[in-house]
Write a protein that holds these residues in place. Structure first.
Motif, short mmCIF file in Angstrom:
data_model
loop_
_atom_site.label_atom_id
_atom_site.label_comp_id
_atom_site.label_asym_id
_atom_site.label_seq_id
_atom_site.Cartn_x
_atom_site.Cartn_y
_atom_site.Cartn_z
N MET A 1 0.86 -1.15 0.00
CA MET A 1 0.00 0.00 0.00
C MET A 1 0.91 1.22 0.00
SD MET A 1 -2.80 1.03 2.88
CE MET A 1 -4.01 -0.11 2.32
N THR A 2 0.57 2.21 -0.83
CA THR A 2 1.38 3.42 -0.90
C THR A 2 0.49 4.64 -1.02
OG1 THR A 2 3.15 2.22 -2.03
CG2 THR A 2 3.20 4.59 -2.19
N LEU A 3 0.78 5.65 -0.24
CA LEU A 3 0.12 6.94 -0.38
C LEU A 3 0.97 7.77 -1.33
CD1 LEU A 3 -1.99 9.05 0.49
CD2 LEU A 3 -0.45 9.68 2.35
N LEU A 4 0.33 8.32 -2.35
CA LEU A 4 1.03 9.14 -3.34
C LEU A 4 0.65 10.61 -3.15
CD1 LEU A 4 0.44 6.90 -6.46
CD2 LEU A 4 2.47 6.98 -5.03
N GLU A 5 1.58 11.49 -3.48
CA GLU A 5 1.35 12.93 -3.40
C GLU A 5 1.64 13.52 -4.78
OE1 GLU A 5 2.64 16.54 -0.50
OE2 GLU A 5 4.23 15.16 -1.07
N LEU A 6 0.75 14.39 -5.27
CA LEU A 6 0.93 15.04 -6.56
C LEU A 6 1.89 16.21 -6.39
CD1 LEU A 6 0.11 15.07 -9.53
CD2 LEU A 6 -1.79 16.56 -8.90
N VAL A 7 3.05 16.13 -7.08
CA VAL A 7 4.08 17.17 -7.01
C VAL A 7 4.45 17.55 -8.44
CG1 VAL A 7 6.42 17.72 -6.24
CG2 VAL A 7 4.99 16.22 -4.85
N GLY B 1 2.76 17.95 -11.10
CA GLY B 1 2.11 17.16 -12.12
C GLY B 1 2.47 15.69 -12.14
N GLU B 2 3.30 15.23 -11.21
CA GLU B 2 3.67 13.82 -11.13
C GLU B 2 3.40 13.29 -9.73
OE1 GLU B 2 7.55 12.80 -12.51
OE2 GLU B 2 7.48 14.29 -14.12
N TYR B 3 2.94 12.05 -9.66
CA TYR B 3 2.70 11.43 -8.36
C TYR B 3 4.00 10.86 -7.81
CZ TYR B 3 -2.28 12.02 -8.90
OH TYR B 3 -3.53 12.56 -9.02
N GLN B 4 4.28 11.20 -6.55
CA GLN B 4 5.48 10.75 -5.86
C GLN B 4 5.06 9.91 -4.65
OE1 GLN B 4 8.55 11.59 -7.05
NE2 GLN B 4 7.50 12.66 -8.69
N PRO B 5 5.73 8.77 -4.40
CA PRO B 5 5.40 7.98 -3.21
C PRO B 5 5.69 8.77 -1.95
CG PRO B 5 7.16 6.94 -4.50
CD PRO B 5 6.80 8.19 -5.18
N LEU B 6 4.75 8.76 -1.03
CA LEU B 6 4.89 9.51 0.21
C LEU B 6 5.00 8.59 1.40
CD1 LEU B 6 4.91 12.38 1.40
CD2 LEU B 6 2.43 12.25 1.53
N VAL B 7 4.10 7.61 1.51
CA VAL B 7 4.08 6.68 2.64
C VAL B 7 3.86 5.27 2.13
CG1 VAL B 7 2.94 6.06 4.79
CG2 VAL B 7 3.09 8.46 4.15
N PRO B 8 4.89 4.42 2.11
CA PRO B 8 4.71 3.02 1.72
C PRO B 8 4.52 2.14 2.96
CG PRO B 8 7.03 3.53 1.72
CD PRO B 8 6.30 4.79 2.15
N ALA B 9 3.84 1.01 2.79
CA ALA B 9 3.72 0.04 3.89
C ALA B 9 3.45 -1.33 3.31
CB ALA B 9 2.60 0.43 4.85
#
Length: 41
Positions: A1-7, A9-17
């Motif tokens: 599971m990964t929370l992505l953040e839009l930076v 115009g591109e999604y970057q992984p923020l919190v993986p588990a």
């Protein structure tokens, strides 16, 4: 599971588990879960 953040115009992984660890996020709302709890045994 990964929370992505839009930076920029591109999604970057923020919190993986992975299963067996806690996924914790604070934004846009607080949420915690062990991904293993979501699996059907």
């Amino acid at each position: 599971m990964t929370l992505l953040e839009l930076v920029d115009g591109e999604y970057q992984p923020l919190v993986p588990a992975a299963a067996g660890t806690r996924f914790v996020m604070r934004e846009p709302f607080g949420f915690e879960v062990d991904p293993a709890e979501l699996l059907d045994e």
